[in-house]
Design a protein around this motif. Structure first.
Motif, mmCIF file in Angstrom:
data_model
loop_
_atom_site.group_PDB
_atom_site.id
_atom_site.type_symbol
_atom_site.label_atom_id
_atom_site.label_comp_id
_atom_site.label_asym_id
_atom_site.label_seq_id
_atom_site.Cartn_x
_atom_site.Cartn_y
_atom_site.Cartn_z
ATOM 1 N N GLN A 13 0.889 -1.259 -0.001
ATOM 2 C CA GLN A 13 -0.113 -0.101 -0.091
ATOM 3 C C GLN A 13 0.881 1.184 -0.073
ATOM 4 O O GLN A 13 0.578 2.195 -0.716
ATOM 5 C CB GLN A 13 -0.941 0.022 1.247
ATOM 6 N N LYS A 14 1.886 1.305 0.884
ATOM 7 C CA LYS A 14 3.025 2.414 0.929
ATOM 8 C C LYS A 14 3.582 2.592 -0.513
ATOM 9 O O LYS A 14 3.530 3.907 -1.050
ATOM 10 C CB LYS A 14 3.917 2.075 1.892
ATOM 11 N N MET A 15 4.089 1.604 -1.184
ATOM 12 C CA MET A 15 4.413 1.741 -2.452
ATOM 13 C C MET A 15 3.508 2.274 -3.467
ATOM 14 O O MET A 15 3.683 3.243 -4.389
ATOM 15 C CB MET A 15 4.936 0.544 -3.219
ATOM 16 N N ALA A 16 2.241 1.804 -3.431
ATOM 17 C CA ALA A 16 1.275 2.347 -4.021
ATOM 18 C C ALA A 16 0.816 3.949 -4.121
ATOM 19 O O ALA A 16 0.752 4.622 -5.089
ATOM 20 C CB ALA A 16 -0.159 1.339 -4.220
ATOM 21 N N LEU A 17 0.944 4.182 -2.806
ATOM 22 C CA LEU A 17 0.461 5.469 -2.387
ATOM 23 C C LEU A 17 1.909 6.519 -2.882
ATOM 24 O O LEU A 17 1.546 7.603 -3.567
ATOM 25 C CB LEU A 17 0.343 5.711 -0.898
ATOM 26 N N TYR A 18 2.865 6.213 -2.790
ATOM 27 C CA TYR A 18 4.191 6.841 -3.173
ATOM 28 C C TYR A 18 3.939 7.186 -4.768
ATOM 29 O O TYR A 18 3.965 8.134 -4.888
ATOM 30 C CB TYR A 18 5.557 6.132 -3.164
ATOM 31 N N ASP A 19 3.559 6.071 -5.594
ATOM 32 C CA ASP A 19 3.086 6.405 -7.059
ATOM 33 C C ASP A 19 2.069 7.417 -7.250
ATOM 34 O O ASP A 19 2.049 8.186 -8.149
ATOM 35 C CB ASP A 19 2.790 4.890 -7.669
ATOM 36 N N LEU A 39 -2.940 10.670 1.614
ATOM 37 C CA LEU A 39 -3.880 9.411 2.732
ATOM 38 C C LEU A 39 -4.603 10.334 3.384
ATOM 39 O O LEU A 39 -4.492 11.376 4.230
ATOM 40 C CB LEU A 39 -2.739 8.906 3.401
ATOM 41 N N LEU A 40 -5.957 9.916 3.418
ATOM 42 C CA LEU A 40 -6.804 10.256 4.361
ATOM 43 C C LEU A 40 -6.923 9.587 5.500
ATOM 44 O O LEU A 40 -6.792 9.946 6.686
ATOM 45 C CB LEU A 40 -8.482 10.062 3.729
ATOM 46 N N PHE A 41 -7.002 8.274 5.542
ATOM 47 C CA PHE A 41 -7.267 7.320 6.851
ATOM 48 C C PHE A 41 -7.026 5.783 6.069
ATOM 49 O O PHE A 41 -7.187 5.522 4.822
ATOM 50 C CB PHE A 41 -8.512 7.468 7.540
ATOM 51 N N VAL A 42 -6.824 4.968 7.154
ATOM 52 C CA VAL A 42 -6.797 3.539 6.978
ATOM 53 C C VAL A 42 -7.986 2.807 7.740
ATOM 54 O O VAL A 42 -7.976 2.945 9.017
ATOM 55 C CB VAL A 42 -5.501 3.125 7.302
ATOM 56 N N VAL A 61 -7.659 7.340 -0.082
ATOM 57 C CA VAL A 61 -6.874 8.503 -0.260
ATOM 58 C C VAL A 61 -7.620 9.581 -1.253
ATOM 59 O O VAL A 61 -8.872 8.974 -1.700
ATOM 60 C CB VAL A 61 -5.666 7.873 -1.103
ATOM 61 N N SER A 62 -7.127 10.610 -1.335
ATOM 62 C CA SER A 62 -7.883 11.418 -2.023
ATOM 63 C C SER A 62 -6.994 12.395 -2.986
ATOM 64 O O SER A 62 -5.868 12.785 -2.529
ATOM 65 C CB SER A 62 -8.814 12.569 -1.369
ATOM 66 N N GLN A 63 -7.510 13.018 -3.860
ATOM 67 C CA GLN A 63 -6.870 14.033 -4.887
ATOM 68 C C GLN A 63 -7.982 15.224 -5.040
ATOM 69 O O GLN A 63 -8.942 14.841 -5.980
ATOM 70 C CB GLN A 63 -6.187 13.608 -6.061
ATOM 71 N N GLN A 64 -7.640 16.353 -4.454
ATOM 72 C CA GLN A 64 -8.998 17.126 -4.273
ATOM 73 C C GLN A 64 -10.201 16.620 -3.831
ATOM 74 O O GLN A 64 -10.488 16.114 -3.052
ATOM 75 C CB GLN A 64 -9.052 17.901 -5.795
ATOM 76 N N SER A 65 -11.321 16.534 -5.014
ATOM 77 C CA SER A 65 -12.582 16.041 -4.330
ATOM 78 C C SER A 65 -12.633 14.500 -4.887
ATOM 79 O O SER A 65 -13.725 13.725 -4.687
ATOM 80 C CB SER A 65 -13.705 16.615 -4.917
ATOM 81 N N ILE A 94 -6.642 1.825 -1.788
ATOM 82 C CA ILE A 94 -5.661 1.005 -2.229
ATOM 83 C C ILE A 94 -5.774 -0.317 -1.087
ATOM 84 O O ILE A 94 -5.761 -0.058 0.005
ATOM 85 C CB ILE A 94 -4.253 1.569 -1.543
ATOM 86 N N ASP A 95 -5.806 -1.349 -1.783
ATOM 87 C CA ASP A 95 -6.532 -2.669 -0.773
ATOM 88 C C ASP A 95 -5.220 -3.349 -0.371
ATOM 89 O O ASP A 95 -3.766 -2.633 -0.336
ATOM 90 C CB ASP A 95 -7.092 -3.668 -1.482
ATOM 91 N N PHE A 96 -5.209 -4.106 0.509
ATOM 92 C CA PHE A 96 -3.948 -4.510 1.345
ATOM 93 C C PHE A 96 -2.823 -5.086 0.421
ATOM 94 O O PHE A 96 -1.536 -5.411 0.795
ATOM 95 C CB PHE A 96 -4.257 -5.544 2.513
#
Length: 85
Positions: free
Chosen positions: A29-35, A43-46, A57-61, A66-68
């Protein structure tokens, strides 16, 4: 599958900070979030789900999850609960 994500805090009333959410994520998940960070996603929350952690996760609205296993869904069927005033 329709999921309801809670942006206010844990359903059990426990509020987590950004670092605690980060620690709940898998390495995939961390690698996907980096991308996704390159495109402005944050990241909003898990949420801990029966199958493993689900990162919201969010990008503006725009929301994404990202699954496990690190698989990204840019069109999740989720709703965030509005913050009550």
């Amino acid at each position: 599958m329709n999921q309801v994500a809670y942006a206010i805090g844990e359903r059990r009333g426990e509020l987590l900070d950004q670092e605690q959410h980060w620690e709940r994520m898998t390495a995939d998940q961390k690698m996907a979030l980096y991308d996704l960070n390159r495109f402005g996603y944050r990241l909003l929350f898990v949420r801990m789900m029966p199958e493993g952690p689900l990162a919201v996760v969010s990008q503006q609205s725009e929301l994404a999850v990202i699954d496990f296993e690190g698989e990204v869904n840019l069109r999740p069927d989720i709703k965030l609960r509005e913050e009550s005033q």
